[in-house]
Design a protein around this motif. Structure first.
Motif, mmCIF file in Angstrom:
data_model
loop_
_atom_site.group_PDB
_atom_site.id
_atom_site.type_symbol
_atom_site.label_atom_id
_atom_site.label_comp_id
_atom_site.label_asym_id
_atom_site.label_seq_id
_atom_site.Cartn_x
_atom_site.Cartn_y
_atom_site.Cartn_z
ATOM 1 N N PHE A 10 0.838 -1.190 0.000
ATOM 2 C CA PHE A 10 0.000 0.000 0.000
ATOM 3 C C PHE A 10 0.882 1.253 0.000
ATOM 4 O O PHE A 10 1.878 1.323 0.717
ATOM 5 C CB PHE A 10 -0.905 0.027 1.242
ATOM 6 C CG PHE A 10 -1.968 -1.024 1.255
ATOM 7 C CD1 PHE A 10 -3.256 -0.738 0.812
ATOM 8 C CD2 PHE A 10 -1.685 -2.310 1.692
ATOM 9 C CE1 PHE A 10 -4.244 -1.721 0.814
ATOM 10 C CE2 PHE A 10 -2.659 -3.296 1.700
ATOM 11 C CZ PHE A 10 -3.939 -2.999 1.264
ATOM 12 N N GLU A 13 -3.640 5.337 -0.299
ATOM 13 C CA GLU A 13 -4.885 4.641 -0.651
ATOM 14 C C GLU A 13 -4.784 3.850 -1.941
ATOM 15 O O GLU A 13 -5.783 3.358 -2.454
ATOM 16 C CB GLU A 13 -6.026 5.653 -0.727
ATOM 17 C CG GLU A 13 -6.332 6.288 0.627
ATOM 18 C CD GLU A 13 -7.355 7.396 0.536
ATOM 19 O OE1 GLU A 13 -8.306 7.383 1.335
ATOM 20 O OE2 GLU A 13 -7.205 8.283 -0.337
ATOM 21 N N ALA A 15 -3.337 0.487 -3.605
ATOM 22 C CA ALA A 15 -2.808 -0.848 -3.330
ATOM 23 C C ALA A 15 -2.202 -1.422 -4.608
ATOM 24 O O ALA A 15 -2.696 -1.164 -5.708
ATOM 25 C CB ALA A 15 -3.911 -1.773 -2.822
ATOM 26 N N GLN A 40 -8.322 -7.884 1.726
ATOM 27 C CA GLN A 40 -7.515 -6.950 2.516
ATOM 28 C C GLN A 40 -7.545 -5.525 1.963
ATOM 29 O O GLN A 40 -6.736 -4.686 2.351
ATOM 30 C CB GLN A 40 -6.055 -7.428 2.545
ATOM 31 C CG GLN A 40 -5.878 -8.839 3.063
ATOM 32 C CD GLN A 40 -6.398 -9.022 4.463
ATOM 33 O OE1 GLN A 40 -6.061 -8.260 5.364
ATOM 34 N NE2 GLN A 40 -7.235 -10.034 4.657
ATOM 35 N N ALA A 42 -9.875 -3.086 2.122
ATOM 36 C CA ALA A 42 -10.905 -2.193 2.668
ATOM 37 C C ALA A 42 -10.483 -0.732 2.655
ATOM 38 O O ALA A 42 -11.318 0.164 2.474
ATOM 39 C CB ALA A 42 -11.268 -2.621 4.095
ATOM 40 N N THR A 43 -9.191 -0.436 2.818
ATOM 41 C CA THR A 43 -8.728 0.952 2.872
ATOM 42 C C THR A 43 -8.253 1.470 1.521
ATOM 43 O O THR A 43 -7.884 2.640 1.404
ATOM 44 C CB THR A 43 -7.588 1.103 3.890
ATOM 45 O OG1 THR A 43 -6.473 0.289 3.467
ATOM 46 C CG2 THR A 43 -8.042 0.671 5.281
ATOM 47 N N ALA A 44 -8.240 0.612 0.508
ATOM 48 C CA ALA A 44 -7.733 1.011 -0.807
ATOM 49 C C ALA A 44 -8.828 1.690 -1.630
ATOM 50 O O ALA A 44 -9.995 1.311 -1.571
ATOM 51 C CB ALA A 44 -7.196 -0.195 -1.561
ATOM 52 N N ARG A 45 -8.423 2.676 -2.411
ATOM 53 C CA ARG A 45 -9.356 3.336 -3.325
ATOM 54 C C ARG A 45 -9.050 3.026 -4.780
ATOM 55 O O ARG A 45 -9.860 3.292 -5.668
ATOM 56 C CB ARG A 45 -9.361 4.843 -3.067
ATOM 57 C CG ARG A 45 -9.997 5.150 -1.714
ATOM 58 C CD ARG A 45 -9.950 6.598 -1.332
ATOM 59 N NE ARG A 45 -10.718 7.460 -2.218
ATOM 60 C CZ ARG A 45 -10.989 8.737 -1.929
ATOM 61 N NH1 ARG A 45 -10.576 9.269 -0.789
ATOM 62 N NH2 ARG A 45 -11.672 9.476 -2.773
ATOM 63 N N SER A 200 -7.395 7.916 -7.099
ATOM 64 C CA SER A 200 -7.623 7.841 -5.658
ATOM 65 C C SER A 200 -8.070 9.172 -5.073
ATOM 66 O O SER A 200 -8.618 9.219 -3.973
ATOM 67 C CB SER A 200 -6.358 7.362 -4.935
ATOM 68 O OG SER A 200 -5.349 8.362 -4.935
#
Length: 247
Positions: A10, A13, A15, A40, A42-45, A200
């Protein structure tokens, strides 16, 4: 989370999922690890998918042979063998975030089916693409036959699928398989990162709604209403103010 066939990193944001198995081959462990990796994000845009020494040589036939051979002639067993593969690629296609494929070197078979499940495809000048399953006596069954006609049109999809012949980066761009060709792998990864960083910074619900409408490809009026309904549910006052400031 540690993987053997993949690396998930990462940068803010954005990945990046790198296929690190030998020659980007895809065996039983790869399919299981890809499903775990997708969980995994969830926080990636935005997600970038790339290879290491090359993008992917496709299915790891040696690692997969025993399970496939045991299922020959039995439809239910064969479906069970392919189900983890479908879970990986269908899961990738269903992500609510944009997915960018950055292809260098060979992209063969399952590798081509993987990038057909992505939203944007870029490559370097050394990239080569093929769907050789007919030469191996099988029909491609991981989504390429379903998705490629919508990307490159029926003509080229059928030529690639029915001949198994490879195309180079220039041809891939001409037929719309990729949108940009960069001179080197290094330039490719730099461009993919820049594009991901740009995406992002865009409103995530706008990206998700746009992707959902395009993926669902409903009949025209239904698709219009799908976009309208999405905006009604997710458009914000801030977005309206941004529109007003730009008008």
């Amino acid at each position: 989370m540690n993987f053997e066939t993949l690396s998930l990193t990462f940068a803010g944001e954005v990945a990046t999922l790198t296929i690190v198995s030998r020659k980007g081959s895809m065996g039983p462990l790869f399919w299981a690890e890809m499903v775990r990796a997708l969980a995994q994000l969830a926080t990636a845009r935005v997600l970038i998918v790339r290879g290491q020494e090359l993008f992917s040589a496709g299915l790891d036939v040696r690692a997969s042979a025993a399970g496939i051979e045991a299922a020959l002639g039995n439809v239910e067993l064969f479906r069970a063998q392919v189900a983890p593969m479908h879970a990986a690629f269908e899961g990738l296609a269903a992500l609510p975030i944009p997915v960018i494929a950055a292809v260098h070197g060979w992209c063969i078979g399952a590798g081509l089916e993987l990038i057909s499940a992505c939203d944007v495809r870029l490559c370097s000048a050394d990239a080569r693409f093929s769907l050789p399953e007919v030469r191996l006596g099988i029909a491609a069954d991981l989504g390429g036959l379903q998705r490629l006609p919508g990307i490159v049109g029926q003509g080229w999809a059928r030529q690639m699928a029915l001949t198994g012949e490879a195309i180079d980066a220039g041809a891939a761009q001409r037929i719309g398989l990729v949108t940009e060709v960069l001179p080197t792998p290094e330039a490719l990864f730099e461009r993919a990162n820049a594009l991901a960083l740009h995406m992002s910074g865009l409103p995530p619900k706008a990206l998700e709604g746009t992707k959902r409408v395009m993926n669902d490809a409903l009949p025209h009026f239904d698709s219009l209403m799908q976009a309208v309904d999405w905006n009604a549910r997710h458009m914000t006052a801030e977005a309206m103010m941004n529109l007003l400031r730009k008008s």
